[in-house]
Design an enzyme around this catalytic site. Structure first.
Site, PDB file in Angstrom:
ATOM      1  N   GLU A 254      -7.219  -1.668  -6.442  1.00 56.86           N
ATOM      2  CA  GLU A 254      -7.023  -1.746  -7.416  1.00 56.86           C
ATOM      3  C   GLU A 254      -7.908  -1.512  -8.406  1.00 56.86           C
ATOM      4  OE1 GLU A 254      -2.524  -2.624  -6.638  1.00 56.86           O
ATOM      5  OE2 GLU A 254      -3.070  -4.363  -6.826  1.00 56.86           O
ATOM      6  N   GLU A 257      -9.487   0.965 -10.135  1.00 55.89           N
ATOM      7  CA  GLU A 257      -7.880   1.655 -10.374  1.00 55.89           C
ATOM      8  C   GLU A 257      -7.844   1.108 -12.234  1.00 55.89           C
ATOM      9  OE1 GLU A 257      -4.053   3.447  -9.121  1.00 55.89           O
ATOM     10  OE2 GLU A 257      -4.425   1.401  -7.664  1.00 55.89           O
ATOM     11  N   CYS A 271       1.811  -3.858  -4.787  1.00 56.18           N
ATOM     12  CA  CYS A 271       1.618  -3.814  -3.342  1.00 56.18           C
ATOM     13  C   CYS A 271       2.909  -4.310  -2.813  1.00 56.18           C
ATOM     14  CB  CYS A 271       0.729  -5.451  -2.862  1.00 56.18           C
ATOM     15  SG  CYS A 271       0.602  -6.762  -4.902  1.00 56.18           S
ATOM     16  N   SER A 291      -0.099   1.546 -10.436  1.00 54.24           N
ATOM     17  CA  SER A 291      -1.195   1.861  -9.267  1.00 54.24           C
ATOM     18  C   SER A 291      -0.552   2.738  -8.334  1.00 54.24           C
ATOM     19  CB  SER A 291      -1.777   0.563  -8.602  1.00 54.24           C
ATOM     20  OG  SER A 291      -2.432   0.851  -7.563  1.00 54.24           O
ATOM     21  N   LYS A 330       9.512  -5.170   3.394  1.00 51.95           N
ATOM     22  CA  LYS A 330       8.883  -4.704   3.793  1.00 51.95           C
ATOM     23  C   LYS A 330       9.114  -4.044   4.672  1.00 51.95           C
ATOM     24  CE  LYS A 330       4.518  -6.148   2.272  1.00 51.95           C
ATOM     25  NZ  LYS A 330       3.948  -5.267   1.504  1.00 51.95           N
ATOM     26  N   GLU A 333      10.077  -0.734   3.380  1.00 60.16           N
ATOM     27  CA  GLU A 333       8.533   0.019   2.981  1.00 60.16           C
ATOM     28  C   GLU A 333       7.728   0.346   4.285  1.00 60.16           C
ATOM     29  OE1 GLU A 333       5.266  -1.891   0.589  1.00 60.16           O
ATOM     30  OE2 GLU A 333       4.733  -1.696   2.688  1.00 60.16           O
ATOM     31  N   GLU A 338       6.762   8.372   3.229  1.00 65.45           N
ATOM     32  CA  GLU A 338       5.312   8.413   2.899  1.00 65.45           C
ATOM     33  C   GLU A 338       3.959   7.623   3.530  1.00 65.45           C
ATOM     34  OE1 GLU A 338       8.462   8.442   0.110  1.00 65.45           O
ATOM     35  OE2 GLU A 338       8.097   6.501   1.116  1.00 65.45           O
ATOM     36  N   CYS A 471       5.097 -14.221  -2.567  1.00 61.82           N
ATOM     37  CA  CYS A 471       5.081 -14.008  -1.006  1.00 61.82           C
ATOM     38  C   CYS A 471       5.539 -15.389  -0.527  1.00 61.82           C
ATOM     39  CB  CYS A 471       4.027 -13.081  -0.120  1.00 61.82           C
ATOM     40  SG  CYS A 471       3.971 -11.636  -0.917  1.00 61.82           S
TER      41      CYS A 471
END
Lengths: 542, 406
Positions: A254, A257, A271, A291, A330, A333, A338, A471
């Protein structure tokens, strides 16, 4: 306002005028019941359990502000009778049969959050949580006995505005709203691992170590890293890795980037899975600004099943990755198609902190008396930058440490629990090198993103966490998660960072090794294959 | 349209004269005048209107204050606000302008109950035609009784779920969108305009009369009028047995000598355990052929249906009560009877509702039933008098047919 005098159970006492009566009574050591009140938040006043006698009248303590001359009585036969009666009412006289899944069409999101109407006492804590997140997917509908909590227009969850942040489940005082229970799958996998010749690997997110102890009597924010690792081994995991390692990888990618785009365009973090759903549902036009990095959970999983498997000579197909996360989204996720490489999911089972604690309890492991054990090698080594991924502002600070190594290691200006933080990183001459913004909580995130999309604000880097405090205050964390608990967990994580020899991700020897032996450079073709992903619009919601 | 023949003062058109007087007086003097004239709220609580206005006028916050007219008259048997909206919207509008000028509000809302949607359309037309100095917005509710409670009403205007707010803070300090707000009843606002006429009488109230009378309707009478006089004018269709003050106001045994005045009604009510109030002057006359338990059952069903479900005591107990009563009197009037513990059950329920409900809806939900149990104990003995009820129904039907033929 100043201190005022009043009486509590016949004794003269004083407190700040206008302070919350219930909080004061509890702080004085009186265990007053009360289900729907949350410290520091405006009262709901619905469960009525905290009823007290104030100057001759019966009032709920949570809705009363302290004033001079009040005469407060917290106990009497009459009050006891009233509380018993209220409890009976909340316990409901007639039970409704069905457990309503918020989701009814078969899909990816199926069942990630569900509401058990038998347990629901209609206190509205979930509705308030959803409102604070500025999502307002949950609301009370109908009236009288028919009143119930429902998604907007009774929509299935993936068509609704819900972003699976899990705040409703975190705030539900009676455990009526719950995340999908994956503990059975995890325990099953652990049990059959030997017979099926499988290797079971656990990875734990940064904020678990400062929170899971709360379920076993430790004070909020106590770091129980060693015991946590030991508990996972007792549960039967063959290897225990640290998602902090994946966080370091995320930073490498990241921050690269950021360096590439600095001065040209904005980079927004990717994230937080709750934020990703917000972006996909509400801001599809902002997706190109994100990102392309996978989250630390997926990066760690991808590395376990490729780099580490090869190194160990284990067939990646025979590895089961179980991640422990502070998060409900999550789970969604981990299920994203993907997030897979070479035909294998990056993460097989995603558990919340609460589920992890439930497994420990179920297996009768005495957590408090476990010895301290270390993470397994290579993917268990991390920097301080990875550790602070668990707090709001942490990803930004870690990325800045990588992007601006000449700067002092700590970026204090990006810390703290304010909803939206803005900071400018300057060089020695005082000219601005980068302008960053950090938002925590979906409500704040939407304000920030709206301002950016309207062209009112310009930044180089934006970090967004869907939960209050990042978190540390995640939707899958132990209950209660109040502001003071989040602050304690945050201190725990910054403490871990300070204690680390390696503070910057790029100095982590494990990270150096993985780039040298497997990935090559950040943003290389190999890195893009394993560590990057793509996002897609889920139909714009208003 | 309701008959206007029993009403005089409230129909007077002030034609802008009151507003002219108010403008020359200035805001402070206007409030003083209203207070001196003794104008009291007509929504039920009966507080001095001038005090309410003054409290909000002196709140900080500049002109960000709101004036709200409560036309959500959901109380069963109440239709006086509708009468004003139908027959004298001009004076009502002038009252709104006076209030906004005196309090310092830059905007007013008229909250009309969902069932009056057609009236609201007409009222909007009148608003468009009248010259106005403040914007007045008409908001139509969705048909919830609880929205008559002022904080629920404010939530509804804001576009939120119409449920009562926690109090304090009260609307005077934290009202619409958190700004100081006055909520007044329609009749109060119309009277605010009329009060500037020299011949205005502050003791003339609108009574909504219904039940076993041949001439139900709106009657304008002075407070203190004897119940017997008013009922005589309404031509009872059978000997009156009881009078219900709406659903929430409780009930009293019919007594022709009862003075229709808040204190007198409350005093009479106190003798039967309290909870009886004249409120917004709603009188439902119940004749001797009627079964009191059946009326109470219908009221209990009403409250169970209208409970917003926000707080557990009201949500659960109103439903329980409705079920209990329905089982006892039977849906079709067939009696299951009342068991020995019924009185105790009602007493316990009332106590819980009174202490634990968030708003007046729950607190008043057992007023009628409790008062009826005290005053008509024999009717609550098992088996309930169901036959007389069925009989009376057919009797009324026949009567109606006869009326329509003639």
């Amino acid at each position: 306002m100043g201190k005022v005098e009043f009486s509590l159970n016949g004794k003269k006492t004083s407190a700040e005028e206008g302070a919350n009566m219930l909080e004061f009574i509890r702080a004085s050591g009186i265990a007053l019941p009360g289900i729907c009140y949350e410290e520091g938040k405006p009262p709901i006043g619905k469960c009525r359990m905290c009823v007290v006698e104030i100057s001759g009248a019966y009032r709920t303590a949570c809705t009363v502000k302290i004033a001079a001359g009040l005469e407060v009585k917290t106990d009497s036969a009459e009050l006891k009778k009233m509380r018993e009666a209220y409890e009976k009412l909340l316990g409901k006289t007639e039970l409704e049969p069905e457990i309503k899944k918020f989701v009814c069409v078969p899909s990816q999101a199926c069942g990630i959050l569900s509401l058990d109407r038998k347990k629901c006492i209609l206190c509205g804590a979930c509705v308030r949580a959803c409102d604070e997140q500025n999502i307002n997917s949950l609301a009370m509908v109908e009236r009288g006995k028919a009143a119930r909590v429902e998604t907007e227009f009774d929509k299935p969850i993936d068509l609704s505005r819900c972003v699976l942040c899990g705040k409703c489940s975190l705030k539900c005082p009676v455990g009526a709203i719950n995340e999908r229970d994956d503990t059975k799958r995890a325990l099953d996998a652990l049990e059959k691992a030997k017979s099926q010749g499988k290797t079971i690997v656990a990875e734990t997110a940064p904020s678990i170590r400062v929170a899971v102890g709360e379920e076993f009597g430790f004070a909020p924010g106590t770091r129980v890293t060693g015991k946590m690792v030991a508990a996972l081994r007792r549960l039967g995991f063959d290897y225990v890795f640290d998602t902090d390692f994946g966080a370091d990888l995320t930073i490498m990618e990241e921050a690269s980037e950021l360096k590439t785009h600095l001065g040209k365009r904005l980079v927004v973090t990717s994230c937080c899975p709750g934020w990703i759903i917000v972006a996909e549902k509400f801001y599809p036009e902002a997706l190109p600004l994100l990102s392309t990095c996978k989250s630390p959970q997926a990066m760690t999983g991808a590395m376990i099943k490729s780099y580490w498997a090869k190194k160990k000579g284990i067939d990646a197909k025979k590895i089961v990755v179980v991640s422990i996360l502070p998060c409900v989204a999550k789970k969604f996720e981990a299920d994203r198609p993907e997030l897979a490489n070479d035909g294998l999911r990056n993460v097989d089972i995603a558990l919340t902190t609460r589920e992890f604690a439930a497994m420990i309890t179920q297996k009768k492991i005495d957590f408090a008396s476990l010895p301290d054990e270390d993470f397994d090698d290579v993917l268990g080594v991390s920097s301080g930058g990875g550790a602070i991924f668990g707090v709001t502002g942490g990803v930004t600070e870690a990325a800045l440490r990588m992007a601006f190594p000449e700067h002092a290691v700590e970026f204090k200006e990006v810390r703290g629990l304010e909803g939206i933080k803005v900071a400018e990183i300057k060089d020695e001459c005082g000219s601005v090198k980068a302008r960053v913004a950090i938002a925590n909580g979906v409500g704040n995130a939407r304000k920030l993103v709206d301002a950016v999309l309207d062209g009112k604000e310009k930044f180089d880097f934006i970090e967004i966490m869907a939960c209050e405090g990042g978190c540390a205050g995640g939707g899958g964390q132990p209950k209660p998660t109040t502001k003071s608990v989040i602050e304690a967990r945050t201190r725990g994580l910054y403490g871990e960072d300070e204690g680390k020899k390696v503070r910057r991700a790029q100095d982590n020897p494990g990270i150096k090794a993985v780039y040298r032996d497997f990935l090559g450079e950040p943003l290389s073709e190999q890195s893009r294959k394993y560590l990057h992903t793509r996002f897609h619009s889920r139909g714009k919601k208003k | 349209m309701l008959s206007t023949q029993n009403v005089r003062q409230i129909l007077i058109k002030t034609n802008g004269e009151s507003l002219r007087k108010v403008r020359s007086l200035g805001p402070e003097k206007t409030i003083e005048f209203i207070t001196r004239k003794g104008l009291k709220g007509r929504g039920g609580a009966g507080n001095l209107t001038g005090n309410k206005w003054l409290e909000v006028r002196t709140q900080p916050g500049g002109s960000e204050k709101y004036f709200v007219v409560n036309c959500d008259e959901g109380e069963p048997g109440t239709f006086k606000d509708r009468f004003i909206l139908e027959n004298n919207p001009e004076t009502l509008i002038e009252g709104i302008e006076i209030a906004c000028f005196a309090i310092g509000c830059r905007k007013a809302f008229v909250y009309v109950r969902g069932e009056y949607a057609a009236l609201a359309r007409e009222f909007r037309k009148k608003l468009d035609a009248a010259p106005r100095s403040v914007p007045i917005e008409v908001v139509v509710g969705a048909g919830a009784y609880v929205c008559g409670e002022q904080t629920a009403l404010l939530n509804s205007i804001e576009g939120r779920r119409g449920t009562p707010r926690l109090k304090p803070p009260f609307p005077a300090t934290y009202g619409l969108w958190g700004k100081p707000t006055v909520v007044n009843n329609v009749e109060t606002v119309a009277n605010a305009a009329l009060a500037f006429r020299d011949d205005w009488r502050g003791d003339l109230y609108l009574f909504s009369v219904s039940g076993n009378v041949r001439k139900p309707g709106v009657y304008e009478r002075a407070l203190g009028t004897r119940l017997g006089e008013l009922v005589r004018d309404c031509e009872p269709s059978e000997t009156p047995k009881a009078v219900f003050f709406g659903a929430a106001g409780g009930c009293l045994k019919y007594d022709a000598a009862l003075a229709l005045e808040p204190a007198a009604v409350a005093a009479k009510g106190a003798a039967v355990g309290g909870g009886v109030m004249l409120g917004s002057c709603t009188l439902i006359i119940v004749g001797e052929s009627r079964s009191i338990p059946v009326v109470c059952s219908s009221i209990a069903r009403f409250f169970a249906h209208e409970s917003c479900g926000n707080c557990a005591p009201c949500r659960e107990i109103t439903a329980l009560l409705a079920k209990r009563l329905e089982c006892s009197v039977g849906a079709s009037g067939a009696a299951g009877g009342f068991d020995a513990k019924f009185n105790e059950f009602v007493a316990e329920s009332s106590a819980l509702l009174n202490t634990a409900s968030l708003c007046g809806l729950g607190q008043c939900a057992t007023a009628s039933l409790s008062a009826a149990l005290k005053q008509f104990p024999s009717e609550f003995e098992s088996p309930a008098k169901s036959q007389s009820k069925t009989k009376s129904k057919t009797k009324i039907k026949k009567q109606k047919q006869a009326d329509s033929r003639s």
